[in-house]
Enzyme design. Sequence first.
Site, short mmCIF file in Angstrom:
data_model
loop_
_atom_site.label_atom_id
_atom_site.label_comp_id
_atom_site.label_asym_id
_atom_site.label_seq_id
_atom_site.Cartn_x
_atom_site.Cartn_y
_atom_site.Cartn_z
N GLU A 294 1.04 -1.19 -0.03
CA GLU A 294 0.06 0.03 0.21
C GLU A 294 0.94 1.33 -0.04
O GLU A 294 0.56 2.26 -0.83
CB GLU A 294 -0.94 -0.09 1.24
CG GLU A 294 -2.15 0.94 1.12
CD GLU A 294 -3.42 0.51 2.00
OE1 GLU A 294 -3.10 -0.39 2.94
OE2 GLU A 294 -4.42 1.17 2.01
N SER A 334 -7.48 1.71 -2.73
CA SER A 334 -6.16 0.96 -3.04
C SER A 334 -6.61 -0.43 -3.66
O SER A 334 -7.53 -0.85 -3.03
CB SER A 334 -5.39 0.82 -1.94
OG SER A 334 -4.53 -0.36 -1.72
N LYS A 373 -15.95 -9.50 7.47
CA LYS A 373 -14.62 -10.51 7.10
C LYS A 373 -15.37 -11.73 6.49
O LYS A 373 -14.91 -12.32 5.50
CB LYS A 373 -13.81 -10.71 7.97
CG LYS A 373 -13.01 -9.69 8.49
CD LYS A 373 -11.49 -9.20 7.47
CE LYS A 373 -11.36 -7.79 7.59
NZ LYS A 373 -10.13 -7.50 6.40
#
Lengths: 590, 164
Positions: A294, A334, A373
């Site tokens: 990142e 990202s 998640k």
Amino acid sequence: MVATAITPEPASRPAVEIRVDGRAVTAHAGEPLLDALRRDGVHVPTLCHLAHLTPTGACRLCVVEVEGQRNLVPSCAFPVAAGMVVHTHSQRAQRARKTIVELLLADHPDDCLYCVRAGDCDLATLARELGVRERRYRGTAAAIEHHIDASSPALLRDPAKCILCGKCVRVCEEVQGVAAIDFIGRGCKTTVGTAFDQGLNVSTCISCGQCINVCPTGALREVSHLKLVTDALADPRRVAVVQHAPSISVTLAETLGLPADADAAGILNAALRRLGFTHVFDTSFAADLTIMEEASELVQRISRGGPLPMMTSCSPGWVAWVEQAVPDLLPHLSTCKSPQQMLGAVIKRVWAERNALLPEDVFSVSIMPCTAKKAEAARPEMAPDGVPDVDAVLTTRELLRLIKLRGLDITRLAPEPADSPYGERSSAGKLFGVTGGVAEAALRTAYRLVTGTELPLSELKELRGLDGVKELHVKVGDLALGVAVVNGLKNAGPLLDAVRAGRRPDLVFIEVMTCPGGCIAGGGQPLGADLDAVRARMRSLYAIDATSELRTSHDNAQVKALYEEVLGAPLGHESHRLLHTHYAPRAVDC
Amino acid sequence: MVVAHRSSDLDPIVARYPDRRREHLIPVLQEIQERDGYLSRDAMKAVARALELPVSKVYGVATFYNQFRFEPRGKVHCQVCRGTACHVKGSAQVLDTLERAIGVPAGHTTRDGLYSLEVVACMGACGLAPVVTINDEVHALVSPDGAKRLARVAAKKESHRHDA
Ligand code: SF4
Ligand code: SF4
Ligand code: FES
């Protein structure tokens, strides 16, 4: 009239004296009476109260007697006034509370023994505390046909157990800014549901699980992966591998009653081995890996001219929200996968091969503070060739259940290290568990990438703490970098509006964590955590960082080894194959 | 937050409220129902976008009020008064019989679009209780079987009208 008379700013409230149950008590004029009572150590029960949100006065459980008022008043929504005389546990108040609970129970199914909340249900606790011993009422709402909504990969809603306190509705709208659910219908037919009463999966729900954390009953829970995991642990044909997220060890330390700055990661490793996992890896290792990618992506975007600001992609609720609510900003996300999915891919596609295993021979489990998640692991692009990178996601709550189920007394376990080659972590990776932590870790590494030297400040105070939006402007070499950090998804909206309108050219990096406080207060964490508990978890992570020898992701030796042996360089070909992903607009009813 | 949209996508009624104030919600929904006979999902979504409200909120508000329908009216639209006077005179049985005869509960429309059934609070014709209307024609002192017959007759009339 009552609710609006409450003044929001504690500092501006003059101190006054009131009488509570015959004693003189100092309180602040205008503050909710309930707050004053709690500070004074008087426990008045509540079901719909949510600290820091406007009171609705829906449940009436907090009623007390105030002299001069003809009716009982809800203390959560009643402002303190000088000279007020309050009786908190008069017979009348007690009787009223008991009747309210009895009426709630009249419409409630009787299957408490089989309920996920057996033992920690707020409604059952109240019934016990108030001495409800027989069924005096039987409601008609019990006859309404309720359907369990099992459409979401992360959440299960059982409307039959809902007592209509409205907490989930308020959290979803006022804290998360999602408003996936609301009250539907009226009177005894009222329910809580999505637009058009459809499944959560087609609603705007982003699976954050914050509604579960506030629900007083078993009406909301996570989709359980426990059975999947116990089956896999008993299956000799599969190698069970596990990773645990940065915040898990901190919550575990809390449940063990360890001091606030303790890191129970070692005990967690030992416990997971005792449960039958053959390899225990640390998601914080993958957080370091994420930072390598990142920070490199950020530097690349800056040198190639955008799109900026780059927005983090490790919080799957936030990612889902960008896809559905602001798809025009997708190029700003990202392309890095989250640490869970990076490690999942590395385990199934690299580690398995090195150990002469096929991806399907490995059962990869992650322990996460998060319900979203589960939804992330279920995304089709996270299962190349149809084999998921992560097979099952257990929330912190499910892990604690599994530990109980297996009769494991974790207080007796000696700490053990995680397994190589994905067990080493820097404390920068560990900081992923708290709001601001990703930005702090990324800045430490971006600084090094750009200047070749280490960031002179080891702690970025401006990015720490629980404020909804935090900002920092730093000089990195010749570059002036503006960084914003958001937690509690609702806070993202105004910032993104400003970005879209071109009013924030100073920002190059925006970190967003869906849950208020970050993963330490995630939707999969133990129930009943108040702000003090969240602050304590935050302090633990900062303490771990302060005392850590390895504080930067780029100095993680195992991460370096992974690059040398497999990946090459950050943003290289193998990185792109394994560690990066793509997004697409998502059509939902919003 | 709401994604930018072109107002030309929006329902023309919604487009008449450009100031996006939330207090317009109920009047807008009423106008749409007046025109379409019911609130479609697309209409509610358009309203939500125009007033910058979550769709869940629009749906929540709409379902709170009895006046809103979520399915189109059938060719034979039956309303049963459930006001106090009609209740005393047995409107519950009238409703029950009609629900069974038509095959859908109140508030719904049969799949073939022939019948729709609705309860109303009070029609102000309490002297004539129990009252039923079929396609807005008022029928007084209706028995359960009578209501069933009235609905059938209206349906026959409808099919003749279409054959002709
Ligand atoms: S999981 Fe989050 S987004 Fe979904 S309904 Fe609950 S609070 Fe709202
Ligand atoms: S689902 Fe839970 S939190 Fe939501 S209204 Fe029902 S009882 Fe309250
Ligand atoms: S807590 Fe005060 S009314 Fe529910």
